[in-house]
Scaffold this active site. Structure first.
Site, PDB file in Angstrom:
ATOM      1  N   ARG A  14      83.095  -3.749  12.862  1.00 57.24           N
ATOM      2  CA  ARG A  14      83.866  -3.636  14.104  1.00 57.24           C
ATOM      3  C   ARG A  14      83.282  -2.640  15.108  1.00 57.24           C
ATOM      4  NH1 ARG A  14      89.562  -2.647  11.525  1.00 57.24           N
ATOM      5  NH2 ARG A  14      88.253  -2.216   9.719  1.00 57.24           N
ATOM      6  N   LYS A  21      77.727   2.759  10.824  1.00 55.41           N
ATOM      7  CA  LYS A  21      78.956   3.412  11.306  1.00 55.41           C
ATOM      8  C   LYS A  21      78.930   4.922  11.102  1.00 55.41           C
ATOM      9  CE  LYS A  21      83.305   2.713   9.454  1.00 55.41           C
ATOM     10  NZ  LYS A  21      84.610   2.010   9.392  1.00 55.41           N
ATOM     11  N   GLU A 150      98.930  -2.414  -0.719  1.00 56.35           N
ATOM     12  CA  GLU A 150      98.133  -2.697   0.475  1.00 56.35           C
ATOM     13  C   GLU A 150      98.921  -3.570   1.458  1.00 56.35           C
ATOM     14  OE1 GLU A 150      94.949  -1.352   1.164  1.00 56.35           O
ATOM     15  OE2 GLU A 150      95.817  -0.168  -0.446  1.00 56.35           O
ATOM     16  N   ARG A 329      64.506  23.417  32.953  1.00 56.15           N
ATOM     17  CA  ARG A 329      64.030  22.587  31.836  1.00 56.15           C
ATOM     18  C   ARG A 329      63.534  23.443  30.671  1.00 56.15           C
ATOM     19  NH1 ARG A 329      60.007  18.647  34.635  1.00 56.15           N
ATOM     20  NH2 ARG A 329      59.639  18.112  32.441  1.00 56.15           N
ATOM     21  N   LYS A 347      60.221  24.323  35.017  1.00 54.20           N
ATOM     22  CA  LYS A 347      59.851  23.843  33.685  1.00 54.20           C
ATOM     23  C   LYS A 347      58.863  24.798  33.028  1.00 54.20           C
ATOM     24  CE  LYS A 347      56.336  21.803  32.299  1.00 54.20           C
ATOM     25  NZ  LYS A 347      55.121  21.030  32.098  1.00 54.20           N
ATOM     26  N   TYR A 362      59.608  23.093  43.103  1.00 53.58           N
ATOM     27  CA  TYR A 362      59.235  22.730  41.735  1.00 53.58           C
ATOM     28  C   TYR A 362      58.300  23.796  41.187  1.00 53.58           C
ATOM     29  CZ  TYR A 362      57.040  20.851  37.668  1.00 53.58           C
ATOM     30  OH  TYR A 362      56.580  20.736  36.385  1.00 53.58           O
ATOM     31  N   ASN A 373      59.401  36.412  45.959  1.00 53.85           N
ATOM     32  CA  ASN A 373      60.252  35.554  46.775  1.00 53.85           C
ATOM     33  C   ASN A 373      59.504  34.254  47.045  1.00 53.85           C
ATOM     34  OD1 ASN A 373      61.675  34.295  48.934  1.00 53.85           O
ATOM     35  ND2 ASN A 373      62.632  36.268  49.391  1.00 53.85           N
ATOM     36  N   SER A 401      57.316  29.142  52.921  1.00 61.15           N
ATOM     37  CA  SER A 401      57.912  27.827  52.675  1.00 61.15           C
ATOM     38  C   SER A 401      56.891  26.701  52.748  1.00 61.15           C
ATOM     39  CB  SER A 401      58.992  27.559  53.730  1.00 61.15           C
ATOM     40  OG  SER A 401      60.043  28.469  53.544  1.00 61.15           O
TER      41      SER A 401
END
Ligand code: UD1
Ligand code: CA
Length: 451
Positions: A14, A21, A150, A329, A347, A362, A373, A401
């Protein structure tokens, strides 16, 4: 020493799944593993009866206390227990458990064994409003257990009984072996019913001790995905209650999931829809905002994880802020008083103290010092298509940046990188380095007009 027999040979049709299971999970842990862990303190050896997909089950569950017993054909619960007969000692108590009843508590197991120690046989039952499908407990006029019938074999009056057999029992080895050898498949399913040993014990003048379980979720069996989800919620809510009683603030226990373990200090707060996986360790005053996933990580004192952040196999220092929407990560460590802002992915990197990576960056395979910074949109180009390379950014550096740092590359102490640079060679300490075309303006240029 007491022994346990865990029935796990059924197919679990089931569940409609290729996974056996017992290898489905509740709270991030295999169903069978829950049962093993609950019984461990009470028994010496654990005999697990396997049949369908036995190889997969054996591979997934490694435990030195397990003796695997194969039931080649599934001829009923009594037949399943018979397979373990060679491992049952006459004088010990044998505990019978089911691999698809994962929420049974250690304390219940202990009570059941204590009762069996004095009477020779104890049975765990529960009162259900909807007893359909279960074996009913038949008691005599004195209220003593007489037998189990039963569903498929019961008459109209018996079907009205609300006390049902959980199947879980504890019985002296010699008695169990004696009654098992007398079982016959004389019933509507043509199976060897384990439950028939009850009537045999009664005839033998054994006084069966009964334990009525207080909560039905503790003894709920899992046969399909709906019951799996109900067991998951029951497990999560009892776990949340335990955590709250030891001092964790959980904003809404209905929207809390821990699939593993959490250690935590004083005054930690977990907001809604947070998922913890594996082993996590929170210091004091840690705040986890909504919708975060925290897996196998350590988070220091006074650190705030802002909404929608994912942290995996990482160590975060104290007084630091992560997110919103940050992804940390594996194999990353972030120091104290640092800030990792929105849409930043990090990461396999080490970021030391007082450093800021605030927006859209990244950072991979990097070593970043103190007081660094990193401006918006900075990318460490760590992969050349074949190999990964390291980026090192030393203390006090400022990365303008939208710069790309093409690894392997080192940025010196207090170095400044002009915005929009593509840095392919090491940048010296204390100097401004930039790689950018000079800006120019074309005076007589005209915008094209629409034709
Ligand atoms: C059994 C009990 C019933 C009880 C119910 C509780 C019997 C005859 N009936 O019924 O009184 O109310 O559990 O959930 O015992 N298994 C094997 N090998 C087999 C047959 C079963 O390992 O040959 C395992 C199954 O994988 C399962 C467990 O035993 O984990 C129970 O078997 P199942 O057929 O589901 O028993 P029920 O009919 O539910
Ligand atoms: Ca059945």
């Amino acid at each position: 020493m007491n022994t346990a027999i865990i029935l796990a040979a059924g197919q679990g049709t089931r569940m409609r799944s290729k996974t056996p299971k017992v290898l489905h999970k509740v709270g991030g842990k295999y169903l069978l593993q829950h049962v093993i862990d609950a019984s461990k303190e009470s028994v010496g050896e654990i005999n697990v009866i396997v049949g369908h997909n036995s190889e997969l089950v054996k591979e997934a569950i490694i435990d030195s206390k397990i003796n695997w017993v194969l039931q080649e054909e599934q001829l009923g619960t009594g037949h399943a227990v018979q397979q373990a007969t060679p491992f049952i000692e006459d004088e010990s108590i044998c505990l019978i458990l089911y691999s698809d009843v994962p929420l049974l508590k250690r304390t219940t197991i202990k009570q059941l064994i204590n009762k069996a120690n004095s009477s020779g046989f104890s049975l765990l039952s529960v009162l259900l409003e909807e007893p359909y499908g279960y074996g009913r407990i038949i008691r005599d006029s004195n209220g003593s257990i007489h037998s189990i019938v039963e569903q498929k074999d019961a008459n109209q009056d018996q079907l009205k009984i609300n006390e049902i057999n959980t199947g879980i029992m504890a019985i002296k080895g010699s008695l169990l072996k004696k009654y098992l050898s007398e079982l016959q498949p004389n019933n509507s399913q043509g199976e060897f019913y384990l439950t028939d040993i009850v009537e045999k014990a009664v005839k033998d003048n054994v006084n069966i001790a009964s334990l009525i379980c207080e909560s039905d979720s503790e003894v709920m069996g899992i046969n399909d995905k709906k019951q799996l989800s109900q067991a998951e919620r029951a497990h999560q809510s009892s776990q949340a209650e335990e955590l709250m009683s030891s001092g964790l603030t959980i904003m809404d226990p209905k929207r809390f999931d821990c699939r593993g373990k959490i250690n935590f200090g004083n005054d930690c707060v977990v907001d809604i829809n947070v998922i913890f996986e594996g082993n996590n360790d929170l210091g004091n005053n840690v705040v986890i905002s909504p919708n975060c996933i925290i897996k196998d990580s350590k988070i220091g004192d006074n650190t705030h994880i802002l909404p929608n952040s994912i942290i995996e196999n990482a160590s975060i220092g104290s007084n630091t802020s992560i997110g919103p929407f940050a992804r940390i990560r594996p194999d990353t460590s972030i120091g104290n008083h640092s800030k990792i802002g929105n849409f930043v992915e990090i990461k396999k990197s080490n970021v030391q103290n007082n450093s800021k990576i605030s927006h859209l960056s990244y950072i991979g395979d990097s070593k970043i010092g103190n007081d660094v910074n990193i401006g918006a949109g900075v990318i460490t180009c760590n992969y050349d298509g074949s190999n990964k390379h390291q980026t090192e950014i030393n203390d006090g550096a400022f990365i303008g940046s939208n710069s790309q740092l093409v690894a392997p590359v080192t940025i010196g102490e207090n170095a400044t990188i002009g915005a929009g640079s593509t840095i392919t060679q090491n940048a010296p300490d204390n100097k401004l380095t930039l790689s950018r075309n000079k800006q120019s303006t074309i005076d007589k240029w005209k915008r094209p007009t629409k034709k």
